[in-house]
Design a protein around this motif. Structure first.
Motif, mmCIF file in Angstrom:
data_model
loop_
_atom_site.group_PDB
_atom_site.id
_atom_site.type_symbol
_atom_site.label_atom_id
_atom_site.label_comp_id
_atom_site.label_asym_id
_atom_site.label_seq_id
_atom_site.Cartn_x
_atom_site.Cartn_y
_atom_site.Cartn_z
ATOM 1 N N GLN A 69 0.833 -1.209 0.000
ATOM 2 C CA GLN A 69 0.000 0.000 0.000
ATOM 3 C C GLN A 69 0.870 1.263 0.000
ATOM 4 O OE1 GLN A 69 -3.240 0.108 -0.547
ATOM 5 N NE2 GLN A 69 -3.270 -2.129 -0.605
ATOM 6 N N GLU A 70 1.961 1.249 0.781
ATOM 7 C CA GLU A 70 2.894 2.383 0.779
ATOM 8 C C GLU A 70 3.493 2.583 -0.606
ATOM 9 O OE1 GLU A 70 5.854 1.575 3.752
ATOM 10 O OE2 GLU A 70 4.455 1.893 5.419
ATOM 11 N N PHE A 71 3.862 1.475 -1.236
ATOM 12 C CA PHE A 71 4.439 1.558 -2.579
ATOM 13 C C PHE A 71 3.428 2.149 -3.561
ATOM 14 C CE2 PHE A 71 4.894 -0.440 -6.787
ATOM 15 C CZ PHE A 71 6.103 0.131 -7.173
ATOM 16 N N LEU A 72 2.187 1.659 -3.508
ATOM 17 C CA LEU A 72 1.163 2.179 -4.425
ATOM 18 C C LEU A 72 0.927 3.677 -4.217
ATOM 19 C CD1 LEU A 72 -1.555 -0.632 -4.479
ATOM 20 C CD2 LEU A 72 0.130 -0.089 -6.240
ATOM 21 N N ALA A 73 0.942 4.094 -2.964
ATOM 22 C CA ALA A 73 0.702 5.501 -2.660
ATOM 23 C C ALA A 73 1.840 6.390 -3.174
ATOM 24 C CB ALA A 73 0.512 5.695 -1.163
ATOM 25 N N GLN A 74 3.061 5.853 -3.195
ATOM 26 C CA GLN A 74 4.234 6.648 -3.578
ATOM 27 C C GLN A 74 4.748 6.342 -4.979
ATOM 28 O OE1 GLN A 74 7.072 5.562 -0.602
ATOM 29 N NE2 GLN A 74 6.163 6.841 0.991
ATOM 30 N N LEU A 78 8.011 8.384 -7.063
ATOM 31 C CA LEU A 78 9.358 7.825 -6.872
ATOM 32 C C LEU A 78 10.133 7.802 -8.188
ATOM 33 C CD1 LEU A 78 8.554 4.725 -4.619
ATOM 34 C CD2 LEU A 78 9.613 6.851 -3.886
ATOM 35 N N PRO A 79 11.443 8.048 -8.090
ATOM 36 C CA PRO A 79 12.270 7.849 -9.288
ATOM 37 C C PRO A 79 12.193 6.378 -9.713
ATOM 38 C CG PRO A 79 13.499 9.013 -7.580
ATOM 39 C CD PRO A 79 12.202 8.571 -6.969
ATOM 40 N N GLN A 80 12.421 6.133 -10.979
ATOM 41 C CA GLN A 80 12.240 4.785 -11.538
ATOM 42 C C GLN A 80 13.119 3.743 -10.852
ATOM 43 O OE1 GLN A 80 12.732 4.469 -15.770
ATOM 44 N NE2 GLN A 80 12.349 2.273 -15.759
ATOM 45 N N ASN A 81 14.378 4.049 -10.566
ATOM 46 C CA ASN A 81 15.268 3.052 -9.953
ATOM 47 C C ASN A 81 14.821 2.700 -8.533
ATOM 48 O OD1 ASN A 81 16.063 5.490 -8.856
ATOM 49 N ND2 ASN A 81 18.267 5.103 -9.096
ATOM 50 N N ILE A 82 14.289 3.663 -7.780
ATOM 51 C CA ILE A 82 13.784 3.371 -6.425
ATOM 52 C C ILE A 82 12.498 2.548 -6.527
ATOM 53 C CG2 ILE A 82 12.826 4.385 -4.319
ATOM 54 C CD1 ILE A 82 14.785 6.702 -4.674
ATOM 55 N N ALA A 83 11.628 2.902 -7.457
ATOM 56 C CA ALA A 83 10.383 2.150 -7.649
ATOM 57 C C ALA A 83 10.690 0.703 -8.022
ATOM 58 C CB ALA A 83 9.529 2.813 -8.718
ATOM 59 N N GLU A 84 11.662 0.498 -8.903
ATOM 60 C CA GLU A 84 12.051 -0.863 -9.295
ATOM 61 C C GLU A 84 12.613 -1.642 -8.117
ATOM 62 O OE1 GLU A 84 14.712 -0.348 -12.589
ATOM 63 O OE2 GLU A 84 13.078 0.134 -13.989
ATOM 64 N N ARG A 85 13.432 -0.957 -7.311
ATOM 65 C CA ARG A 85 14.013 -1.626 -6.135
ATOM 66 C C ARG A 85 12.921 -2.040 -5.158
ATOM 67 N NH1 ARG A 85 17.261 1.444 -1.715
ATOM 68 N NH2 ARG A 85 15.179 1.423 -0.965
#
Length: 168
Positions: A69-74, A78-85
């Motif tokens: 849920q935190e990931f979906l909210a952000q 988020l920059p692409q490399n952080i989102a991928e991580r």
């Protein structure tokens, strides 16, 4: 000639007489096992173990859902490399959770087998003792093996097996 006929008749009559004296018995092991104190304790131990595994699975699932849920909210900010991580972290978490579920299931199966082995050995020893005391040729366990027909000549030794085990 008459002696030969009498001898042949005796040869057929003797096995029939022996078979007529053969005694068979049957029992229901499930009826015995479920009242054995060892089974009750083993079941309680297995239930406690299952609850621990269930609690841990629920905890990890809640942790995963929170992070998801935190990931979906952000995700959009988020920059692409952080989102991928973070996606990779979530995938790893999901894999670990699935692996834990498989290991828990295997562990529960092994614990159940380990708990039931001595119970079954004790039951089998009691069945052997009752079989010898009753002088029966076979004791069929209707809980383990389907028996199409049980005649009135077959002795139900379930109560005697319970008594052998000290169970009322």
């Amino acid at each position: 000639m008459l002696k030969k006929i009498a001898l042949i008749a005796a040869m057929f009559a003797l096995p029939l007489a022996v078979m007529a004296q053969t005694k068979f018995a049957h029992m229901n092991s499930q009826e015995v096992i479920t009242v054995m104190p060892e089974f009750t304790k083993a079941q309680a131990d297995l239930d406690a173990m299952a609850k621990q595994y269930q609690d841990e699975m629920q905890r990890t699932e809640e942790e995963f859902n929170k992070k998801y849920q935190e990931f979906l909210a952000q995700a959009d900010s988020l920059p692409q490399n952080i989102a991928e991580r973070r996606q990779k972290e979530l995938q790893d978490m999901a894999q670990r959770q699935q692996q834990f579920q498989q290991e828990a299931q295997q562990s529960m199966q092994k614990a159940q087998q380990d708990a039931m082995t001595p119970i079954m050995q004790k039951l089998d020893a009691a069945v052997q003792a009752v079989g010898q005391a009753e002088g029966v040729v076979y004791i069929f366990d209707v809980a383990r093996t389907p028996v199409a027909y049980i005649g009135k000549e077959s002795i139900d030794v379930t109560a005697k097996v319970k008594a052998q085990l000290g169970i009322k």
